[in-house]
Design an enzyme around this catalytic site. Structure first.
Site, PDB file in Angstrom:
ATOM      1  N   LYS A  20      46.203  37.093  46.699  1.00  0.00           N
ATOM      2  CA  LYS A  20      45.044  36.620  47.471  1.00  0.00           C
ATOM      3  C   LYS A  20      44.522  37.635  48.495  1.00  0.00           C
ATOM      4  CE  LYS A  20      44.239  33.583  45.591  1.00  0.00           C
ATOM      5  NZ  LYS A  20      43.998  33.588  44.107  1.00  0.00           N
ATOM      6  N   SER A  21      44.712  38.914  48.173  1.00  0.00           N
ATOM      7  CA  SER A  21      44.268  39.977  49.083  1.00  0.00           C
ATOM      8  C   SER A  21      43.069  40.750  48.564  1.00  0.00           C
ATOM      9  CB  SER A  21      45.389  40.999  49.272  1.00  0.00           C
ATOM     10  OG  SER A  21      46.505  40.398  49.806  1.00  0.00           O
ATOM     11  N   THR A  45      42.921  41.374  44.857  1.00  0.00           N
ATOM     12  CA  THR A  45      43.418  41.966  43.610  1.00  0.00           C
ATOM     13  C   THR A  45      42.348  41.975  42.517  1.00  0.00           C
ATOM     14  OG1 THR A  45      45.390  40.690  44.200  1.00  0.00           O
ATOM     15  CG2 THR A  45      45.441  41.886  42.117  1.00  0.00           C
ATOM     16  N   TRP A  54      39.171  41.816  42.718  1.00  0.00           N
ATOM     17  CA  TRP A  54      38.085  42.739  43.083  1.00  0.00           C
ATOM     18  C   TRP A  54      38.505  44.183  42.816  1.00  0.00           C
ATOM     19  CZ3 TRP A  54      36.039  43.213  48.837  1.00  0.00           C
ATOM     20  CH2 TRP A  54      34.777  43.797  48.835  1.00  0.00           C
ATOM     21  N   HIS A  84      52.215  42.699  41.857  1.00  0.00           N
ATOM     22  CA  HIS A  84      52.395  42.144  43.206  1.00  0.00           C
ATOM     23  C   HIS A  84      53.766  42.565  43.764  1.00  0.00           C
ATOM     24  CE1 HIS A  84      48.793  39.808  43.175  1.00  0.00           C
ATOM     25  NE2 HIS A  84      49.193  38.860  42.367  1.00  0.00           N
ATOM     26  N   ARG A 101      44.721  42.557  53.008  1.00  0.00           N
ATOM     27  CA  ARG A 101      43.692  41.734  53.652  1.00  0.00           C
ATOM     28  C   ARG A 101      44.291  41.151  54.916  1.00  0.00           C
ATOM     29  NH1 ARG A 101      40.941  36.513  50.589  1.00  0.00           N
ATOM     30  NH2 ARG A 101      39.059  36.446  51.857  1.00  0.00           N
ATOM     31  N   SER A 110      43.413  31.717  51.941  1.00  0.00           N
ATOM     32  CA  SER A 110      43.084  31.831  50.520  1.00  0.00           C
ATOM     33  C   SER A 110      44.262  31.334  49.669  1.00  0.00           C
ATOM     34  CB  SER A 110      42.761  33.299  50.199  1.00  0.00           C
ATOM     35  OG  SER A 110      42.365  33.430  48.869  1.00  0.00           O
ATOM     36  N   TYR A 134      40.598  44.931  52.468  1.00  0.00           N
ATOM     37  CA  TYR A 134      39.534  44.041  51.971  1.00  0.00           C
ATOM     38  C   TYR A 134      38.334  44.066  52.915  1.00  0.00           C
ATOM     39  CZ  TYR A 134      37.579  39.552  50.228  1.00  0.00           C
ATOM     40  OH  TYR A 134      36.769  38.557  49.711  1.00  0.00           O
ATOM     41  N   ARG A 155      36.512  31.933  45.227  1.00  0.00           N
ATOM     42  CA  ARG A 155      36.298  30.800  46.111  1.00  0.00           C
ATOM     43  C   ARG A 155      35.116  31.100  47.050  1.00  0.00           C
ATOM     44  NH1 ARG A 155      38.136  28.658  51.078  1.00  0.00           N
ATOM     45  NH2 ARG A 155      38.929  30.730  51.601  1.00  0.00           N
TER      46      ARG A 155
HETATM   47  N1  LIG Z   1      34.618  40.424  43.579  1.00  0.00           N
HETATM   48  C1  LIG Z   1      35.130  39.939  44.689  1.00  0.00           C
HETATM   49  N2  LIG Z   1      34.718  40.375  45.905  1.00  0.00           N
HETATM   50  C2  LIG Z   1      35.251  39.875  47.040  1.00  0.00           C
HETATM   51  N3  LIG Z   1      36.203  38.903  47.083  1.00  0.00           N
HETATM   52  C3  LIG Z   1      36.642  38.433  45.891  1.00  0.00           C
HETATM   53  C4  LIG Z   1      36.143  38.932  44.652  1.00  0.00           C
HETATM   54  N4  LIG Z   1      36.779  38.275  43.659  1.00  0.00           N
HETATM   55  C5  LIG Z   1      37.629  37.405  44.227  1.00  0.00           C
HETATM   56  N5  LIG Z   1      37.540  37.496  45.570  1.00  0.00           N
HETATM   57  C6  LIG Z   1      38.275  36.719  46.577  1.00  0.00           C
HETATM   58  O1  LIG Z   1      39.601  37.247  46.677  1.00  0.00           O
HETATM   59  C7  LIG Z   1      40.532  36.166  46.894  1.00  0.00           C
HETATM   60  C8  LIG Z   1      41.474  36.072  45.714  1.00  0.00           C
HETATM   61  O2  LIG Z   1      42.406  37.116  45.879  1.00  0.00           O
HETATM   62  P1  LIG Z   1      43.066  37.854  44.654  1.00  0.00           P
HETATM   63  O3  LIG Z   1      42.027  38.355  43.733  1.00  0.00           O
HETATM   64  O4  LIG Z   1      44.006  38.845  45.232  1.00  0.00           O
HETATM   65  O5  LIG Z   1      43.871  36.682  43.951  1.00  0.00           O
HETATM   66  S1  LIG Z   1      45.073  36.902  42.908  1.00  0.00           S
HETATM   67  O6  LIG Z   1      46.232  37.387  43.690  1.00  0.00           O
HETATM   68  O7  LIG Z   1      44.652  37.851  41.899  1.00  0.00           O
HETATM   69  O8  LIG Z   1      45.303  35.542  42.372  1.00  0.00           O
HETATM   70  C9  LIG Z   1      39.685  34.922  47.045  1.00  0.00           C
HETATM   71  O9  LIG Z   1      39.371  34.853  48.433  1.00  0.00           O
HETATM   72  P2  LIG Z   1      38.928  33.488  49.164  1.00  0.00           P
HETATM   73  O10 LIG Z   1      37.533  33.218  48.693  1.00  0.00           O
HETATM   74  O11 LIG Z   1      38.972  33.793  50.631  1.00  0.00           O
HETATM   75  O12 LIG Z   1      39.901  32.437  48.774  1.00  0.00           O
HETATM   76  C10 LIG Z   1      38.481  35.277  46.184  1.00  0.00           C
HETATM   77  O13 LIG Z   1      37.348  34.488  46.439  1.00  0.00           O
END
Ligand SMILES: Nc1ncnc2c1ncn2[C@@H]1O[C@H](COP(=O)(O)OS(=O)(=O)O)[C@@H](OP(=O)(O)O)[C@H]1O
Length: 364
Positions: free
Chosen positions: A103-104, A106, A108, A169, A193, A201, A259, A325
């Site tokens: 949820k940091s 990844t 993206w 991870h 993040r 998250s 992030y 999200r």
């Molecule tokens: N493209 C892009 N740009 C910016 N932010 C994004 C993007 N894709 C996913 N997210 C937000 O990243 C949070 C999910 O984290 P991870 O991608 O690390 O999740 S995971 O570990 O792979 O399951 C989660 O954050 P929150 O919205 O705060 O919950 C996602 O909404």
């Protein structure tokens, strides 16, 4: 109202009904818990089951238990996969490993890195067939501990096109226990993040994934566990510091991204990322708007609206739609009490203070 509650007119019957309902619910929870444990042990080798018996365990966020393995908390299936990865992976000097605590950012980082390293084969500008429009980033860049090495399998990765891009991870110390990773020139990119938003998250994500038969997972309980370091791949401060310290020691091999920085200035961060990967943007690419196009293709807004990211599952048990999200910074202010702010700030000061690692808690 749960179906087992009956409306009654007498106090005695009402009490009995509540007791029966409570008992039924408790039995359901116990049964689900046991089913969860059985499910958890289903695909484990006898060796792994044996190992689990010797490890400290705590209640998990969405699975019955997390076990402390190599100094961090994780699920049984992850432990088995990590052991298989550590025993069998053969790193190449050209490999790229994307690392993060869940949820940091990844998803993206996977999208951005894939777009950058493959931009010759998959041009960015005006390309309606770019793989990121049809596939979730987790299908394009796989985790070691999930798809690749899960269930004790040993994948043949020798024919993957180079540079091979993987994700994990796993904390740095455990990644570095992998002999070929340690000896190779593989590059590692870590995304981090601020812990306030990462916690929120994680809580939202887990709340959506938890089986309905289990009681809701309160924010307070999750916060207590987070502050105690009990979260998948936590404690979060150790995870961050492992990669942070290594990025200071070997900046040419470990790139540390945040992030919040990417949110605030994606263009400079993409230039930095491309240079680190050894594929800097040319002047023509810069003037031709390639960097901005990559930023747009991988932006939260664009990715969230793609059909592939609204449906299906790219990682077992996780629906793709839950990976997107809000995609903002600072949402924690809507949930944290002042005592939670104080407590988490203290934990960060105690554990990260003096390391040079700091975070922006609000985005401008
Ligand atoms: N493209 C892009 N740009 C910016 N932010 C994004 C993007 N894709 C996913 N997210 C937000 O990243 C949070 C999910 O984290 P991870 O991608 O690390 O999740 S995971 O570990 O792979 O399951 C989660 O954050 P929150 O919205 O705060 O919950 C996602 O909404």
């Amino acid at each position: 109202m749960p179906s087992s509650v009956t409306t009654t007119t007498t106090t005695t019957t009402a009490t009995t009904s509540v007791v029966v309902n409570h008992f039924t619910k408790s039995s359901q929870i116990l049964a689900t818990g046991r089913r969860g444990e059985d499910e958890e042990a289903k695909d484990l080798s006898d060796e792994c089951k044996e190992l689990l018996l010797s490890l400290p365990k705590e209640k998990g966020w969405r699975t019955p238990y997390l076990y402390k393995f190599q100094g961090f908390w994780c699920q049984p299936k992850e432990i088995q996969a990590i052991i298989s990865f550590q025993n069998h992976f053969q790193a190449k000097d050209s490999d790229v490993i994307l690392a993060s605590i869940p949820k940091s950012g990844t998803t993206w980082l996977k999208a951005l890195t894939f777009a950058i390293v493959n931009r010759k084969s998959f041009p960015i500008v005006s390309n309606k067939n770019h793989p990121l429009l049809a596939s979730n980033p987790h299908d394009l860049v796989s985790f070691f501990e999930y798809k690749l090495y899960e269930n004790n399998q040993i994948p043949d990765l020798s024919n993957f096109p180079e540079p091979r891009v993987f994700a994990t991870h796993i904390p740095f110390a455990s990644l570095n226990m992998q002999e070929s990773v340690q000896k190779s020139n593989a590059k590692v990119i870590y995304i981090c993040r601020n812990p306030f938003d990462t916690f929120m998250s994680s809580w939202h994500f887990v709340s959506k994934l938890r089986p309905e038969s289990l009681p809701t997972f309160s924010l307070e309980e999750a916060f207590r566990m987070y502050c105690d370091g009990i979260i998948g791949f936590g404690p979060f401060w150790e995870h961050m510091l492992g990669y942070w310290d290594e990025s200071l020691k070997r900046p040419d091999k470990v790139l540390f991204l945040k992030y919040e920085d990417l949110k605030e200035d994606i263009v400079s961060n993409l230039k930095n990322l491309a240079s680190f990967l050894g594929v800097p943007f040319s002047v023509e690419e810069e003037t031709g708007g390639v960097i901005q196009e990559i930023a747009k293709l991988c932006s939260f807004e664009e990715m969230k609206k793609l059909e592939v990211n609204k449906t299906g599952r790219s990682i077992k048990n996780f629906e793709n739609k839950y990976l997107f999200r809000r995609g903002e910074g600072g949402d924690w202010v809507n949930y944290f009490s002042s005592s939670m702010v104080k407590q988490l700030s203290q934990i960060m000061d105690q554990n990260l203070g003096g390391s040079g690692l700091s975070f922006k808690l609000h985005l401008s």
